[in-house]
Write an enzyme that holds these catalytic residues in place. Structure first.
Site: not given
Lengths: 424, 424
Positions: A191, A180
């Protein structure tokens, strides 16, 4: 034959791995899944890289400790709440979660990793996750990646997942990942949460080596907004079920493993950049002819991090001056007089968002700056190229043979809206 | 009595200085002045600081050379065109401009400085400036600061000017400044163009020393968008007409001079931040209790540079998590567990934009994070404070006694519009 075969299954694709996703209403208004569980039916060698932020989420502190022995068997992840800036109680909540997962799955409590993502500064309602654990466990399956990949999404508009098969030491190895990431994304580590699972047999030390090598040219080359999160975590679990001879040192097998890992991580990096908060297009900067890889990557990152470059791409404006400007203040070495800049559009960029395949050939390109001299260029063609969904900035230097790539997106009204606007 | 008396006159306030502004149509569509001239009726000691960008505008390269001898008598400045990335021809254009100004003003050509600001990568139509030189010279006057301060504006919505009188060595010294700066603004040097004029008697070496000391805590603590321009230039000219004993070393006189210079530059820094492209509010971050000034300033800068913090301020959102996050990735030292964060609004912030006076007392404040622990706070009050035109973030550390301040603005739809949007 292709080196890699892309397959379905994400983090559950590799032999022995299962996944699930459930909705525990960590936040009342959430309507999709919010808790993911990944489980290997035997203990894995494991490694992780974590946020460089001095302010680390409590779950990051906890998971760093858990993975220090190079072993793991399950990962529990939640969205909506980051369990960051939550002090001792937050740490205890992560601990409690791991203990409960260990009991339910009958694994050692040292082998459970905990990841959270979401809002900073609120205590995690851990009881809700514990209450849902029976369901999390009973739903574990080879197709549970579908719910798991959704459960970790926050402002992401698209799930991020890819898996492949590759031959290592005569055996078929499978490797899959989900991540995600949409805002608070910056190099070091670009990230929020990512997990890689594989059935490859490889030692924890070599896993860590591969992870660090791979991150430098992939996740660490993505920026959405220049903000490094408190929760960045990239985990890799390898359970050895593929039956290849264990990789314990550098050599051909390690090289193939690293190549496969780089392929997965590069695709994820692009997916994250393309789905940047409010982004309307993926912007890739390729620097060639640099004297060192560090300089090539540093220059590429400076370009895709520049708010002015990002805003120009929103407007599909061929403003190469801002690119030179960003390179100039980056602190990385290049010779302005021997620098050329082109813009390229990519024909099948859509595929990045849909099936995770490799990028195809370029559709068209235009050079705007040649060896330190501005060119008269066709503004209409430039606008056409820059209006594509995926645009590449090619910076050609003549300082050496090193190259580097960085991925970002444009800066749009929607980025501001997502992160600031209460007025609409 | 106040230490300083603020006066009108800007760069023409000091004894012996005149200024003018004319419209030379450097770009056809420009309707306000685009060329400023500043002139001292005797040769000045002079110093300058310039962009750290590896890509330097041709006028910057030229002016650095011109000022190396510590002498100057005139400055010609234009907006609309930056004369950057224009190669040999661009350099020759700057040279030509200086030569023409020298002839018209009967000063030595080595004593003319040239500054440009505007679009990068287009040749400066220097002939237009030369054609207008007679007018530029004939309009030189003690009130010409009014046109000059407008002539250097690009995306600025407000002119930036301030002047003061101060006693040094028993004599009244006047010091004035004007600047332009709105986008492509970042620390190192957080401005595009700025000129300080004074009738103080001070050696070139001490001028340079004062300039460097002052910039570190003023212009280098402003960020609008994180992009350092190719043209950043801050010049100071001192013609000695005040008749004070020449300042040639550190001591009381130098301290007063530096204090006055800091006062001017701080006000300009705030004006630039408040007028950041698209900005709806001025955001100040004060860090107290740090172990070193470097850490205090570094932390403050990281906070005001964060896109997520900036977007939160646009939404008047008391998102202190993003502040902690930015401090955490800044690389500067602090102890999260001993950190407190408050928000303050400033009652008479308007004055910054109107009469350049000092800021007044705070209107209200709210603490949201106390010694590493989130506080339950009155969200309504927080929203009220954050909706003010000037908001301060107070970060209290307990690592030492050093403090530092940085100035920025919110990130708005209008920033994106100004820099990218062709669609509206």
């Amino acid at each position: 034959m292709e080196k890699f075969t892309f397959v379905e299954g994400g983090v559950a694709a590799a032999e022995g791995f299962k996944a699930s996703g459930v909705l525990n209403k960590i936040k009342e208004s959430r309507t999709t899944y919010d808790t993911a569980l990944i489980f290997s039916d035997c203990v894995c060698n494991a490694a992780g890289v974590f946020t460089q932020n001095r302010v680390k989420a409590e779950c990051v502190k906890f998971t760093k400790k858990q993975i220090a022995d190079g072993k793991a068997q399950a990962v529990i992840m939640n969205s909506v709440n980051a369990n960051a800036c939550t002090g001792e109680q937050g740490y205890k909540n992560a601990e409690k979660e791991a203990l409960a997962v260990a009991e339910k799955l009958c694994v050692q409590k040292e082998n459970v990793l905990v990841c959270s993502t979401g809002v900073i500064g609120q205590q995690l309602p851990v009881q809700k996750i514990l209450d849902g654990l029976d369901k999390s466990v009973s739903l574990l399956s080879k197709t549970g990646n579908v719910e798991a990949r959704q459960a970790i999404m926050t402002t992401d508009t698209k799930y991020k997942e890819v898996a492949l098969k590759v031959k290592i030491g005569g055996k078929t190895v499978t490797m899959g990942t989900m991540a995600k990431g949409s805002g608070m994304i910056h190099i070091n580590l670009g990230t929020m949460l990512s997990v890689v699972t594989t059935d490859c047999s490889i030692s924890a030390a070599m896993l860590e080596k591969a992870l660090k090598l791979s991150v430098a040219g992939t996740y660490n080359c993505v920026s959405i907004d220049g903000d490094t999160s408190t929760n960045d975590t990239l985990l890799i679990l390898a359970n050895g079920k593929a039956g290849n001879a264990e990789i314990t040192e550098e050599g051909e097998d390690f090289d193939i493993f690293l190549d496969a890992l780089n392929t997965l991580n590069t695709q994820m990096a692009k997916k994250i950049a393309a789905d940047g908060e409010g982004a309307s297009r993926l912007v890739t900067c390729n620097v060639t002819g640099a004297d060192t890889v560090e300089n090539a990557r540093g220059l590429a990152k400076a370009v895709i991090c520049s708010n002015l470059v990002k805003a120009a791409f929103f407007g599909a404006d061929a403003n190469w001056g801002r690119i030179l400007d960003a390179m100039g203040y980056s602190g990385f070495n290049f010779t302005p007089e021997k620098t050329s800049v082109s813009f390229l559009s990519r024909k099948d960029s859509k595929r990045y968002f849909e099936d995770g395949k490799q990028n195809g050939g370029e559709e068209s390109s235009i050079k705007v700056f040649d060896h330190g001299v501005p060119l008269d260029f066709d503004e209409e063609l430039a606008k056409k190229i820059l209006t594509e969904e995926a645009v590449e900035i090619l910076v050609e230097l003549e300082d050496g043979n090193a190259c580097g790539t960085a991925w970002g997106c444009d800066l749009t009204y929607d980025y501001v809206k997502i992160n600031g606007d209460y007025r609409t």
